[in-house]
Design a protein around this motif. Structure first.
Motif, short mmCIF file in Angstrom:
data_model
loop_
_atom_site.label_atom_id
_atom_site.label_comp_id
_atom_site.label_asym_id
_atom_site.label_seq_id
_atom_site.Cartn_x
_atom_site.Cartn_y
_atom_site.Cartn_z
N ASP A 68 0.85 -1.19 0.00
CA ASP A 68 0.00 0.00 0.00
C ASP A 68 0.88 1.24 0.00
O ASP A 68 1.41 1.63 1.03
CB ASP A 68 -0.91 -0.01 1.24
N ILE A 69 1.02 1.82 -1.16
CA ILE A 69 1.95 2.93 -1.33
C ILE A 69 1.57 4.15 -0.49
O ILE A 69 2.40 5.03 -0.25
CB ILE A 69 2.04 3.30 -2.83
N GLU A 70 0.35 4.18 0.00
CA GLU A 70 -0.05 5.31 0.84
C GLU A 70 0.49 5.19 2.26
O GLU A 70 0.43 6.14 3.02
CB GLU A 70 -1.58 5.43 0.88
N ALA A 75 5.96 4.08 0.83
CA ALA A 75 6.29 5.27 0.06
C ALA A 75 7.78 5.57 0.20
O ALA A 75 8.47 5.87 -0.78
CB ALA A 75 5.46 6.45 0.55
N SER A 76 8.25 5.45 1.42
CA SER A 76 9.66 5.73 1.66
C SER A 76 10.54 4.72 0.95
O SER A 76 11.57 5.07 0.36
CB SER A 76 9.91 5.70 3.16
N ASN A 96 1.19 -1.52 -7.13
CA ASN A 96 0.65 -1.38 -5.79
C ASN A 96 -0.51 -2.36 -5.63
O ASN A 96 -1.50 -2.27 -6.35
CB ASN A 96 0.17 0.06 -5.59
N ARG A 227 -3.99 0.32 8.40
CA ARG A 227 -4.28 1.73 8.43
C ARG A 227 -4.85 2.20 9.76
O ARG A 227 -5.28 1.40 10.60
CB ARG A 227 -5.27 2.06 7.30
N ALA A 228 -4.87 3.52 9.87
CA ALA A 228 -5.25 4.14 11.14
C ALA A 228 -6.65 3.74 11.60
O ALA A 228 -6.89 3.51 12.79
CB ALA A 228 -5.13 5.65 11.03
N ASP A 229 -7.58 3.63 10.67
CA ASP A 229 -8.95 3.35 11.09
C ASP A 229 -9.06 2.00 11.81
O ASP A 229 -9.82 1.85 12.78
CB ASP A 229 -9.93 3.43 9.91
N TYR A 232 -7.96 2.56 15.28
CA TYR A 232 -8.96 3.33 16.02
C TYR A 232 -10.07 2.43 16.51
O TYR A 232 -10.47 2.48 17.68
CB TYR A 232 -9.53 4.43 15.11
N LEU A 257 -1.33 5.54 15.48
CA LEU A 257 -2.01 6.84 15.42
C LEU A 257 -3.50 6.68 15.66
O LEU A 257 -4.11 7.46 16.41
CB LEU A 257 -1.76 7.51 14.06
N ALA A 261 -5.69 8.21 18.75
CA ALA A 261 -6.87 9.04 18.54
C ALA A 261 -8.02 8.52 19.39
O ALA A 261 -8.77 9.29 20.01
CB ALA A 261 -7.25 9.05 17.06
N ASP A 265 -9.85 10.64 22.25
CA ASP A 265 -11.29 10.91 22.20
C ASP A 265 -11.99 10.53 23.50
O ASP A 265 -13.12 10.95 23.75
CB ASP A 265 -11.92 10.15 21.02
N TRP A 284 5.28 11.44 9.35
CA TRP A 284 4.76 12.50 10.20
C TRP A 284 5.01 12.29 11.70
O TRP A 284 4.71 13.16 12.50
CB TRP A 284 3.25 12.60 9.99
N SER A 288 3.74 14.87 14.89
CA SER A 288 2.45 14.72 15.55
C SER A 288 2.66 15.10 17.00
O SER A 288 3.78 15.06 17.50
CB SER A 288 1.95 13.27 15.41
N ILE B 69 7.10 11.35 -3.43
CA ILE B 69 6.16 10.25 -3.22
C ILE B 69 5.87 10.03 -1.74
O ILE B 69 4.87 9.39 -1.39
CB ILE B 69 6.72 8.96 -3.87
N GLU B 70 6.71 10.58 -0.87
CA GLU B 70 6.44 10.42 0.56
C GLU B 70 5.34 11.34 1.06
O GLU B 70 4.85 11.18 2.17
CB GLU B 70 7.72 10.66 1.38
N ALA B 75 1.48 10.10 -3.05
CA ALA B 75 1.31 8.67 -2.84
C ALA B 75 -0.09 8.25 -3.25
O ALA B 75 -0.29 7.24 -3.93
CB ALA B 75 1.57 8.33 -1.37
N SER B 76 -1.05 9.06 -2.85
CA SER B 76 -2.42 8.75 -3.17
C SER B 76 -2.66 8.81 -4.68
O SER B 76 -3.35 7.95 -5.26
CB SER B 76 -3.34 9.73 -2.44
N LYS B 79 -1.16 5.78 -6.30
CA LYS B 79 -1.99 4.60 -6.06
C LYS B 79 -3.16 4.55 -7.04
O LYS B 79 -3.42 3.54 -7.69
CB LYS B 79 -2.50 4.63 -4.63
N GLN B 82 -2.12 4.23 -10.77
CA GLN B 82 -1.70 2.86 -11.08
C GLN B 82 -2.90 1.96 -11.22
O GLN B 82 -2.98 1.13 -12.12
CB GLN B 82 -0.77 2.35 -9.96
N LEU B 257 0.79 20.39 9.73
CA LEU B 257 1.14 19.57 10.89
C LEU B 257 2.35 20.14 11.60
O LEU B 257 2.39 20.22 12.84
CB LEU B 257 1.44 18.13 10.43
N TRP B 284 -3.27 10.75 7.14
CA TRP B 284 -3.41 10.69 8.58
C TRP B 284 -4.28 11.79 9.17
O TRP B 284 -4.57 11.76 10.37
CB TRP B 284 -2.02 10.77 9.21
N PHE B 287 -7.02 11.18 11.72
CA PHE B 287 -6.74 10.58 13.02
C PHE B 287 -5.71 11.32 13.85
O PHE B 287 -5.41 10.89 14.96
CB PHE B 287 -6.32 9.12 12.83
N ARG B 289 -4.72 14.24 16.37
CA ARG B 289 -5.55 14.91 17.37
C ARG B 289 -4.88 16.21 17.76
O ARG B 289 -3.79 16.17 18.30
CB ARG B 289 -5.78 14.00 18.58
#
Lengths: 335, 335
Positions: A68-70, A75-76, A96, A227-229, A232, A257, A261, A265, A284, A288, B69-70, B75-76, B79, B82, B257, B284, B287, B289
């Motif tokens: 997942d390139i996102e 990505a790095s 991807n 992913r973050a969700d 969460y 992350l 969150a 919350d 990031w 953060s 790309i980072e 990145a999005s 994705k 592609q 950020l 991100w 998520f 805060r």
DNA sequence: TGTCTGTATGACAACGATTTCATGGGGAAT
DNA sequence: ATTCCCCATGAAATCGTTGTCATACAGACA
């Protein structure tokens, strides 16, 4: 398109001589070489890479298969691998998967006909090796260098560049222990990802080594996505159920992350009420607030190792079948 | 490698017939077709893409040139592009400039010889068009579809898919105004990025439209990078100098950020003391805060527009020379 | 039955670069 | 002066596929 023939006729030589001048491996009279170079310059000639690839039997592109390139880590990795390849005059073809395994199969079927120089697999899926091995072998037999990043496939004869997931996770747990933050929860893909399982193993072993029990209720195996969700939801649910824990080790920064969150919350303080450690260390996390403590993976070093493989193809020393990149705990505010 | 010749001899036909069966455009006797298909199946034949590309004069790869790309937005985009290309049977070649303009020149020189189907330029640099145009024209003449994403190059005859930066920035400023958060600062690349400048223009126009002055001290033109550290430094310096502002519009989520981190490190509350709006809306931001209010760019829609271009190459209707994707303000916690 | 039409297929050239094989010429050695 | 050898170069084959041109055969119609 201006071809060798055009250059040759302009310089009054044969196409073969033009090719020889370009290759530089065969002696060419200085005066002839000068004429050819002048013609190349004058006509703005560029050798057709496609024709070269056909003739040579393989091209100058390397495919990078990512999960997942996102996600920061991929990505790095893509960035650094592309940079390495560029220095070698190679191009990067990006595939991807986006967590759809059928795409991997489809790609591997097509791969041998693309004239690739190599394939870099870096997907978190536990690949069905029984099914995949013949495809991979076929590709390898056709002269394509196949290697795996992150996932250890050296047992299948595939050169692997891995990071020390077990050690990294253990270091994170040890750090949390040192601060007296128990119990420690774990979130990640365990059943469906070899990498996630390795991180879980490091977590489990470290807990046991410190004389701590592994509480199944505090091990959240998410079925898909890093992913973050997902983080969460896992953390929210645990908190809603009233589970007590003082720290969370997540298998990715994104998951961490999301967990943070969820804690925020509910009005919980980080790291005082609950501490969080992620995995990846790219992007990031530094900015953060609270900044994220994480097991840092050196994607630059991984990319350099990838570069080494292709450098070795050109006469350099053959690198080991398996290379381990150390993971380093970077302590910031969240733990 | 198993080639058409092998298939042909196995099926007792000529290579031409095998090709005809594969193409499907020319009538072939049912019985012959069956024999050929059986041979293909039996031998596991796959047409060599490189040979096809050479023969056809162009291949099935599209190059995507990104700034970094980072960053979430690229990145999005990568994705989704592609994914679109995959549906069209095209491959994605990734070139990440990493904010080094010389790489762009180098790539454009090499591009015509790669047999590309197209080139998607998505780099924030203000490109030196005087110098670049001939290269781009040369590529276009060799049948390569060139298009620009994010940056409007339609004036140069290059199909462009842009987002409404001016409108997006204006909407963000209007939102901040509605909350009474003045003065509003701006951070981004202005002199060295057409996109950054468009966002600044939207900011400036919206301020003026609301009868607010544009204070040069609150416009932070960073010279390079859209990353968080640049935002952190810009905001830190402004706060250290005692400048007074109640909101910041940043030209990227990463910058925002960084600014938020600077504010947090000085004990300021977000959004009560200072509000922040980013640009991008990918990754991100949901998520973190406080979660980030941002001008959301629809990378999926941009990618679909890219796909449309290549679909139109295959007989579909030719899309407009310029396509604008709306930017949408997503209000979350930070403003 | 002979000619005409049309369909299915094969032989061959071409895309552009490289490499092998063959050849010509110059210099060195005897 | 003659022979030998090597260096520089050209002609031609090759990579795998596809499109053009030519041909053979079957069926139809007069």
């Amino acid at each position: 398109m201006v071809s060798v023939v055009a250059v040759a006729s302009h310089a009054g030589v044969s196409p073969a001589t033009v090719s020889r001048v370009l290759a530089g491996r065969v002696p060419v009279a200085a005066e002839t070489r000068a004429r050819v170079l002048e013609a190349i310059e004058h006509l703005g000639y560029r050798p057709n890479e496609v024709a070269r690839s056909l003739r040579a039997g393989r091209g100058r592109a390397v495919a990078l298969v990512t999960g997942d390139i996102e996600q920061g880590i991929y990505a790095s990795l893509a960035k650094h691998v592309q940079s390495e390849l560029e220095a070698l005059g190679l191009d990067l073809l990006l595939f991807n998967l986006g967590h759809r395994e059928d795409r991997l199969r489809h790609f591997l079927e097509r791969a041998p006909s693309l004239g690739l120089r190599g394939i870099v697999l870096s997907s978190p899926h536990v690949m069905d090796m029984v099914e995949l091995t013949p495809v991979i072998r076929a590709a390898a037999e056709s002269g394509v260098e196949i290697l795996s990043v992150s996932q250890d496939l050296s047992a299948f004869g595939i050169t692997s560049i891995v990071h020390d997931d077990v050690g990294g996770a253990a270091a994170a747990v040890a750090h949390l222990m040192g601060q007296g933050r128990t119990p420690v929860a774990f979130v990640g893909r365990i059943e469906t990802s070899a990498i996630g399982r390795a991180r879980f193993n490091g977590y489990r072993d470290a807990l046991l080594a410190h004389g701590q029990p592994v509480d199944p209720a505090l091990v959240w195996d998410i079925s898909e996505g890093y992913r973050a969700d997902a983080g969460y939801h896992a953390a929210s649910e645990a908190l809603a159920r009233g589970l007590r824990f003082r720290a969370v080790l997540a298998a990715s920064d994104e998951l961490a992350l999301g967990c943070m969150a969820a804690a925020a919350d509910r009005g919980l303080a980080v790291p005082d009420d609950i501490a969080f450690v992620g995995f990846g260390g790219l992007g990031w996390g530094v900015f953060s607030r609270p900044s994220m403590t994480t097991v840092s993976l050196d994607s630059d070093a991984m990319a350099r190792a990838v570069g080494d493989i292709f450098r070795s193809q050109e006469g350099g020393p053959a690198p080991a079948n398996r290379r381990v990149i150390q993971a380093k705990l970077v302590v910031r505010q969240s733990a």
